[in-house]
Every structure is written in C-alpha cells, then in structure tokens.
Design a protein around this motif. Structure first.
Motif, PDB file in Angstrom:
ATOM      1  N   ALA A   1      -5.229  12.579   6.833  1.00 52.65           N
ATOM      2  CA  ALA A   1      -6.156  12.040   7.936  1.00 52.65           C
ATOM      3  C   ALA A   1      -6.972  10.662   7.808  1.00 52.65           C
ATOM      4  CB  ALA A   1      -6.914  13.150   8.246  1.00 52.65           C
ATOM      5  N   GLN A   2      -7.328  10.696   6.349  1.00 51.85           N
ATOM      6  CA  GLN A   2      -8.232   9.881   6.035  1.00 51.85           C
ATOM      7  C   GLN A   2      -7.468   8.414   5.600  1.00 51.85           C
ATOM      8  OE1 GLN A   2     -11.742   9.630   5.128  1.00 51.85           O
ATOM      9  NE2 GLN A   2     -11.865  11.520   6.253  1.00 51.85           N
ATOM     10  N   VAL A   3      -6.301   8.477   4.981  1.00 56.68           N
ATOM     11  CA  VAL A   3      -5.664   7.049   4.369  1.00 56.68           C
ATOM     12  C   VAL A   3      -4.444   6.794   4.956  1.00 56.68           C
ATOM     13  CG1 VAL A   3      -7.041   7.315   2.436  1.00 56.68           C
ATOM     14  CG2 VAL A   3      -4.682   8.380   2.675  1.00 56.68           C
ATOM     15  N   SER A   4      -3.775   7.608   5.935  1.00 53.36           N
ATOM     16  CA  SER A   4      -2.356   7.585   6.587  1.00 53.36           C
ATOM     17  C   SER A   4      -2.228   6.014   7.291  1.00 53.36           C
ATOM     18  CB  SER A   4      -1.803   8.538   7.369  1.00 53.36           C
ATOM     19  OG  SER A   4      -1.805   9.774   6.769  1.00 53.36           O
ATOM     20  N   ALA A   5      -3.543   5.514   7.807  1.00 53.23           N
ATOM     21  CA  ALA A   5      -3.450   4.310   8.316  1.00 53.23           C
ATOM     22  C   ALA A   5      -3.463   3.248   7.135  1.00 53.23           C
ATOM     23  CB  ALA A   5      -4.747   4.095   9.325  1.00 53.23           C
ATOM     24  N   ARG A   6      -3.924   3.561   6.129  1.00 55.79           N
ATOM     25  CA  ARG A   6      -3.902   2.539   4.984  1.00 55.79           C
ATOM     26  C   ARG A   6      -2.831   2.418   3.897  1.00 55.79           C
ATOM     27  NH1 ARG A   6      -8.238   2.958   1.724  1.00 55.79           N
ATOM     28  NH2 ARG A   6      -9.084   5.016   2.754  1.00 55.79           N
ATOM     29  N   TYR A   7      -2.179   3.725   3.637  1.00 59.25           N
ATOM     30  CA  TYR A   7      -1.060   3.964   2.636  1.00 59.25           C
ATOM     31  C   TYR A   7       0.070   4.483   3.398  1.00 59.25           C
ATOM     32  CZ  TYR A   7      -4.364   2.873  -1.325  1.00 59.25           C
ATOM     33  OH  TYR A   7      -5.237   2.197  -2.034  1.00 59.25           O
ATOM     34  N   ARG A   8       1.021   3.934   2.673  1.00 54.31           N
ATOM     35  CA  ARG A   8       2.453   4.763   3.146  1.00 54.31           C
ATOM     36  C   ARG A   8       2.758   5.669   1.872  1.00 54.31           C
ATOM     37  NH1 ARG A   8       6.589   1.886   2.937  1.00 54.31           N
ATOM     38  NH2 ARG A   8       5.849  -0.204   2.340  1.00 54.31           N
ATOM     39  N   PHE A   9       3.396   7.073   2.167  1.00 54.34           N
ATOM     40  CA  PHE A   9       3.636   7.742   0.956  1.00 54.34           C
ATOM     41  C   PHE A   9       5.184   7.816   0.919  1.00 54.34           C
ATOM     42  CE2 PHE A   9      -0.492   9.155   2.330  1.00 54.34           C
ATOM     43  CZ  PHE A   9      -1.086   9.119   1.266  1.00 54.34           C
TER      44      PHE A   9
ATOM     45  N   PRO B   1       0.808  -1.162   0.130  1.00 50.28           N
ATOM     46  CA  PRO B   1      -0.006  -0.111   0.022  1.00 50.28           C
ATOM     47  C   PRO B   1       0.915   1.063   0.079  1.00 50.28           C
ATOM     48  CG  PRO B   1       0.208  -0.956   2.311  1.00 50.28           C
ATOM     49  CD  PRO B   1       0.995  -1.748   1.378  1.00 50.28           C
ATOM     50  N   VAL B   2       1.667   1.556  -1.011  1.00 50.64           N
ATOM     51  CA  VAL B   2       2.529   2.767  -1.174  1.00 50.64           C
ATOM     52  C   VAL B   2       2.092   3.652  -2.514  1.00 50.64           C
ATOM     53  CG1 VAL B   2       4.419   1.831  -0.066  1.00 50.64           C
ATOM     54  CG2 VAL B   2       4.166   1.047  -2.603  1.00 50.64           C
ATOM     55  N   VAL B   3       2.042   4.686  -2.144  1.00 56.33           N
ATOM     56  CA  VAL B   3       1.976   5.597  -3.157  1.00 56.33           C
ATOM     57  C   VAL B   3       2.984   6.777  -3.190  1.00 56.33           C
ATOM     58  CG1 VAL B   3       0.450   7.726  -3.935  1.00 56.33           C
ATOM     59  CG2 VAL B   3      -0.661   5.415  -2.998  1.00 56.33           C
ATOM     60  N   ALA B   4       3.354   7.442  -4.423  1.00 56.62           N
ATOM     61  CA  ALA B   4       4.482   8.463  -4.503  1.00 56.62           C
ATOM     62  C   ALA B   4       3.563   9.700  -4.964  1.00 56.62           C
ATOM     63  CB  ALA B   4       5.263   7.875  -5.676  1.00 56.62           C
ATOM     64  N   LEU B   5       3.493  10.415  -4.042  1.00 57.97           N
ATOM     65  CA  LEU B   5       3.296  11.954  -4.455  1.00 57.97           C
ATOM     66  C   LEU B   5       4.223  12.800  -4.798  1.00 57.97           C
ATOM     67  CD1 LEU B   5       1.113  12.729  -1.079  1.00 57.97           C
ATOM     68  CD2 LEU B   5       0.177  11.982  -3.206  1.00 57.97           C
ATOM     69  N   THR B   6       4.033  13.563  -6.052  1.00 57.25           N
ATOM     70  CA  THR B   6       5.214  14.265  -6.694  1.00 57.25           C
ATOM     71  C   THR B   6       4.747  15.648  -6.997  1.00 57.25           C
ATOM     72  OG1 THR B   6       4.285  13.809  -9.115  1.00 57.25           O
ATOM     73  CG2 THR B   6       5.901  12.233  -7.873  1.00 57.25           C
ATOM     74  N   PHE B   7       5.851  16.717  -6.680  1.00 62.94           N
ATOM     75  CA  PHE B   7       5.264  17.879  -6.457  1.00 62.94           C
ATOM     76  C   PHE B   7       6.345  18.767  -7.537  1.00 62.94           C
ATOM     77  CE2 PHE B   7       3.921  16.211  -2.609  1.00 62.94           C
ATOM     78  CZ  PHE B   7       2.586  16.975  -2.395  1.00 62.94           C
ATOM     79  N   ASP B   8       5.664  19.600  -8.595  1.00 61.02           N
ATOM     80  CA  ASP B   8       6.629  20.013  -9.598  1.00 61.02           C
ATOM     81  C   ASP B   8       6.529  21.546  -9.092  1.00 61.02           C
ATOM     82  OD1 ASP B   8       6.422  17.606 -10.836  1.00 61.02           O
ATOM     83  OD2 ASP B   8       5.609  18.172 -12.510  1.00 61.02           O
ATOM     84  N   ASP B   9       7.548  22.154  -9.913  1.00 63.83           N
ATOM     85  CA  ASP B   9       7.577  23.568 -10.367  1.00 63.83           C
ATOM     86  C   ASP B   9       8.015  24.558  -8.950  1.00 63.83           C
ATOM     87  OD1 ASP B   9       6.443  23.011 -12.426  1.00 63.83           O
ATOM     88  OD2 ASP B   9       4.724  24.397 -12.412  1.00 63.83           O
ATOM     89  N   GLY B  10       8.244  23.955  -8.000  1.00 60.83           N
ATOM     90  CA  GLY B  10       8.719  24.476  -6.792  1.00 60.83           C
ATOM     91  C   GLY B  10      10.377  24.819  -6.684  1.00 60.83           C
ATOM     92  N   PRO B  11      10.891  25.197  -5.737  1.00 65.21           N
ATOM     93  CA  PRO B  11      10.325  25.506  -4.227  1.00 65.21           C
ATOM     94  C   PRO B  11       9.620  26.867  -4.304  1.00 65.21           C
ATOM     95  CG  PRO B  11      12.584  25.600  -3.989  1.00 65.21           C
ATOM     96  CD  PRO B  11      12.295  25.078  -5.533  1.00 65.21           C
ATOM     97  N   HIS B  12       8.575  26.856  -3.356  1.00 59.49           N
ATOM     98  CA  HIS B  12       8.069  28.061  -3.042  1.00 59.49           C
ATOM     99  C   HIS B  12       8.288  28.694  -1.716  1.00 59.49           C
ATOM    100  CE1 HIS B  12       4.744  31.218  -2.422  1.00 59.49           C
ATOM    101  NE2 HIS B  12       4.494  31.195  -3.837  1.00 59.49           N
TER     102      HIS B  12
END
Length: 243
Positions: A213-221, A38-49
């Motif tokens: 808050a909703q999914v931290s117990a189910r997914y790892r980022f 249960p792993v997901v990769a969040l990616t953030f573009d264009d920064g840093p701000h």
C-alpha cells in the motif's frame, strides 16, 4: 608536446582481466542488479505452505506483484496444484534443495541427490535458479550448482523474518530494503524454525500488505529473471558456511 604513452598489459594480466568477468558469471552469486528502474525482487524461501502461501499469492495478485519462490522439494511434492498456481500467475520458481540441507557440510553425492530430487518435483515449473539453504555455500557446492545449470541467487537484504516480530516492525525493516535492483530474502514458510512463534506467517503477510500500500505506486515487484532484464546483474563471491 609529449604524447601520453599507452600502457601495455602483460599477457598474464590481460588474461586475468579477461577471466575475471567470466569467473564472476560462472562462479559468482547474484545479489542485486544495477538499474535505474524502480524494480525490486521479493523472494520467498522454504515453501510452499498450505495455509500461508495461498494467502500470499492472493496478496501478490491484488497488487499485480510478481515474486520468486525458492521451494523445498519435500514441501512441493504434496502441493503440486499450488506450485502450478504459482507458475500460472507469472511467479518464478527456484530450487531450494529437497530437504533443506546445509550444502557446505553435506557430501557431494547427497548434494547431487537433493538438487536432482527437488528438480524432479518442481518440473515442469522450475527455473534455472537455485538458492542454497541458510545461504551456505562452498566452492564445491558452487561447482555442483554450476554443473546442474543453476544461477545461484543470494540477496541484498533481509528482515530476519525467521524471528517473531510485530507486523509494523517487519514492514519498517522491509521498507528500508527498498532500493532499485534489490533482492530481498523472505519466507512464506520456515523449514526449521528456531523460534516456534515465528512459524506464524500472519505478521509477515500483514507487513507485506502495508508495504504494498505504501510503495506500489513507486516500485514494481518483479521476478528475479525480470530483475536481471532490467539492468546489469551484480555477482559476487559468496562462500560461507551455512548460518
């Protein structure tokens, strides 16, 4: 009883079968990872701000989440302390060019300059990850990224966070992207906002807080390199003009 006959592949077909995975590894673009974890990769573009990225880093730390930041050299150049903070927190840092050019429409010499300038700014914190601005990529620009030693990273989903939306709508769309092995495109800054109201990253930060808050117990980022280690990378042909 007749024995089944083995199928003999011609040398040409055998070579193509051998070449296909090599071609995907060299020229394919990473879009997700096949995994049961249960792993997901969040990616953030264009920064840093200078305002929103520190708030995002605080939020990620609060939920023990790791992310991947595809930084613009022009934005990172004056915020070296912030880039160092990202790296120290365990986030991955990728190249997003120096000034957010459209790779397919840009001459090769300029593409090389953009990649090199951004790499110099991000050193020693940059990784071997690259995301082309606007998702635009040609065969020529893919070869350029290969020559620089980059893994090109696309995405499996996005939430159109470059358009102004309320936090609940952004959160709803982000939750819909949550699948094991997903790579999600987000922005902690907009390089060239088409919608001026969308430059405010406050609604996105609120949406992320709700999603954690909703999914931290189910997914790892995890970072993109962490995601790759969790399963089998899926790389596909990704050749399209910049959006």
């Amino acid at each position: 009883m007749a024995q089944p006959q083995s199928i003999q592949l011609s040398p040409a077909r055998t070579f193509r079968r051998w070449l296909a995975p090599v071609g995907r590894r060299l020229f394919g673009t990473l879009v997700r990872v096949e995994t049961t974890e249960p792993v997901v990769a969040l990616t953030f573009d264009d920064g840093p701000h200078p305002l929103y990225t520190p708030q995002l880093l605080d939020l990620l730390a609060q939920h023990q989440a790791r992310a991947t930041f595809f930084l613009l050299g022009r934005h990172a150049a004056g915020q070296r302390d912030l880039v160092a903070r990202m790296a120290a927190a365990g986030h991955a840092i990728g190249n997003h060019t120096f000034s957010h050019i459209r790779m397919p429409q840009t001459p090769r010499w300029q593409r090389w300059r953009e990649l090199w300038q951004a790499r110099r700014v991000l050193a020693p914190f940059g990784s071997a990850l690259f995301r082309p601005p606007y998702g635009g990529q040609s065969y020529g620009s893919r070869v350029d990224a290969l020559l620089f030693g980059y893994e090109v990273v696309g995405w499996s989903g996005h939430i159109e966070d470059w358009v102004a939306q309320p936090p609940d709508r952004l959160a709803e769309r982000l939750l819909a992207q949550m699948q094991p092995g997903s790579i999600v495109l987000l922005h902690d800054r907009l390089a060239n906002p088409r919608d001026p109201a969308a430059a405010d990253r406050g609604p996105l930060l609120a949406a992320l807080a709700h999603v954690f808050a909703q999914v931290s117990a189910r997914y790892r980022f995890v970072t993109v390199p962490g995601l790759i280690r969790a399963g089998t990378p899926v790389r596909v042909p990704w050749f399209r003009p910049a959006l």
